[in-house]
Design a protein around this motif. Sequence first.
Motif, PDB file in Angstrom:
ATOM      1  N   ILE A 133       0.828  -1.211   0.000  1.00  0.00           N
ATOM      2  CA  ILE A 133       0.000   0.000   0.000  1.00  0.00           C
ATOM      3  C   ILE A 133       0.858   1.255   0.000  1.00  0.00           C
ATOM      4  N   THR A 134       1.839   1.297   0.891  1.00  0.00           N
ATOM      5  CA  THR A 134       2.581   2.544   1.108  1.00  0.00           C
ATOM      6  C   THR A 134       3.573   2.876   0.001  1.00  0.00           C
ATOM      7  N   ALA A 135       4.257   1.866  -0.540  1.00  0.00           N
ATOM      8  CA  ALA A 135       5.289   2.157  -1.539  1.00  0.00           C
ATOM      9  C   ALA A 135       4.720   2.839  -2.791  1.00  0.00           C
TER      10      ALA A 135
ATOM     11  N   TYR B 246       3.885  10.181  -6.411  1.00  0.00           N
ATOM     12  CA  TYR B 246       4.335  11.579  -6.359  1.00  0.00           C
ATOM     13  C   TYR B 246       5.792  11.701  -6.811  1.00  0.00           C
ATOM     14  N   LEU B 247       6.614  10.712  -6.467  1.00  0.00           N
ATOM     15  CA  LEU B 247       8.011  10.741  -6.906  1.00  0.00           C
ATOM     16  C   LEU B 247       8.097  10.606  -8.424  1.00  0.00           C
ATOM     17  N   VAL B 248       7.242   9.777  -9.013  1.00  0.00           N
ATOM     18  CA  VAL B 248       7.213   9.631 -10.467  1.00  0.00           C
ATOM     19  C   VAL B 248       6.787  10.938 -11.120  1.00  0.00           C
ATOM     20  N   GLN B 249       5.772  11.604 -10.557  1.00  0.00           N
ATOM     21  CA  GLN B 249       5.323  12.889 -11.087  1.00  0.00           C
ATOM     22  C   GLN B 249       6.428  13.937 -11.010  1.00  0.00           C
ATOM     23  N   ARG B 250       7.255  13.875  -9.965  1.00  0.00           N
ATOM     24  CA  ARG B 250       8.336  14.840  -9.764  1.00  0.00           C
ATOM     25  C   ARG B 250       9.604  14.449 -10.527  1.00  0.00           C
ATOM     26  N   ARG B 251       9.559  13.326 -11.229  1.00  0.00           N
ATOM     27  CA  ARG B 251      10.720  12.775 -11.936  1.00  0.00           C
ATOM     28  C   ARG B 251      11.879  12.524 -10.966  1.00  0.00           C
ATOM     29  N   GLN B 252      11.529  11.957  -9.820  1.00  0.00           N
ATOM     30  CA  GLN B 252      12.501  11.570  -8.803  1.00  0.00           C
ATOM     31  C   GLN B 252      12.346  10.088  -8.487  1.00  0.00           C
ATOM     32  N   ALA B 253      12.240   9.295  -9.556  1.00  0.00           N
ATOM     33  CA  ALA B 253      11.959   7.878  -9.400  1.00  0.00           C
ATOM     34  C   ALA B 253      13.030   7.141  -8.603  1.00  0.00           C
ATOM     35  N   LEU B 254      14.258   7.619  -8.640  1.00  0.00           N
ATOM     36  CA  LEU B 254      15.350   6.939  -7.943  1.00  0.00           C
ATOM     37  C   LEU B 254      15.610   7.496  -6.549  1.00  0.00           C
ATOM     38  N   MET B 255      14.739   8.374  -6.085  1.00  0.00           N
ATOM     39  CA  MET B 255      14.934   8.948  -4.756  1.00  0.00           C
ATOM     40  C   MET B 255      14.905   7.873  -3.674  1.00  0.00           C
TER      41      MET B 255
ATOM     42  N   MET C 207       8.317   1.293  -5.355  1.00  0.00           N
ATOM     43  CA  MET C 207       7.710   2.618  -5.384  1.00  0.00           C
ATOM     44  C   MET C 207       7.348   3.037  -6.808  1.00  0.00           C
ATOM     45  N   VAL C 208       8.127   2.576  -7.766  1.00  0.00           N
ATOM     46  CA  VAL C 208       8.025   3.105  -9.128  1.00  0.00           C
ATOM     47  C   VAL C 208       7.291   2.162 -10.083  1.00  0.00           C
ATOM     48  N   VAL C 209       7.624   0.874 -10.065  1.00  0.00           N
ATOM     49  CA  VAL C 209       7.116  -0.048 -11.087  1.00  0.00           C
ATOM     50  C   VAL C 209       5.594  -0.188 -11.045  1.00  0.00           C
TER      51      VAL C 209
END
Length: 299
Positions: A23-25, A31-40, A203-205
């Motif tokens: 759920i959490t990831a 939001y990280l994908v929207q910010r283009r910070q996928a590797l954060m 988080m990303v996939v």
Amino acid sequence: MLLEFLNPPFMQRALIAAVLVGITAPAIGIYLVQRRQALMGDGIGHIAMTGVGLGFLLSTSPVWMATAVAVAGAVTMELIRWYGHTRGDLALAMLFYGGMAGGVMLINLSDTGSNANLTSYLFGSLSTVSESDVIAICVLAAFVVLVTVGLRRQMFAVSQDEEFARVTGLPVRVLNLLIAVTAAVTVTVAMRVVGLLLVSALMVVPVAAAQQITKSFKVTFVLSVVIGTGVTLAGTVTSYYQDVPPGATIVLLAIAVFVVLTALAAPLAKRRARASEAKGSECTLEVPGARRGTDDVHV
């Protein structure tokens, strides 16, 4: 017995943790994908290793110590992003690599730590999820869900366009810090199941997979959480029966879902296009300038 995996107490704890991770990831990952910070998440995972090492060295909970260090690292990352300018990338690289090296050093200096402990935190381990871990994960997961759902509109606005969000009066820097802190908390939630080196993928996939067939932020959010929960549960059960690493299994299942949905995306897009053309031909009146909420914004 079909539900044999539910009998061992360690599997019951692992399944609870898996659901919360699923759920959490994706909930913060979108939001990280929207910010283009996928590797954060990957960078925070490196930093969290120092917290794990400190936990063993000081004989305290590695999960809570990793949370504290990861949050401090995430805040530092945001400050570097604001003020780092041309040397920002170099500073981030030293922060990430220093975090990983510090964790390895501290865990080997401790009396209770070992390379086996290190591996379980790097790649996840079902048998090592304790009752105290489950309690910590539940508390941290509640915080992540509260933030990502309760502040959904504000966080989406900042992730989509910081300048526009600033003009509308939103506290952009506070929200940016909150996203970074929430990502750090999510990393420590997921590390017992997926592992610090693979948590960023979870988080990303699922988010990337959901985006293949969805059009709005709300639907993408819900579907990515469904995918995340599904692959974490399936990966945990598969790990029990096949004796394979849970983190790697979960990530590979998520990638498989991404591939399947990508294959379905093209024919689905064609069907939508035909339906839109048919609807357009029947429509004789169109109201221009209709304003959409964030639930209808494309992602």
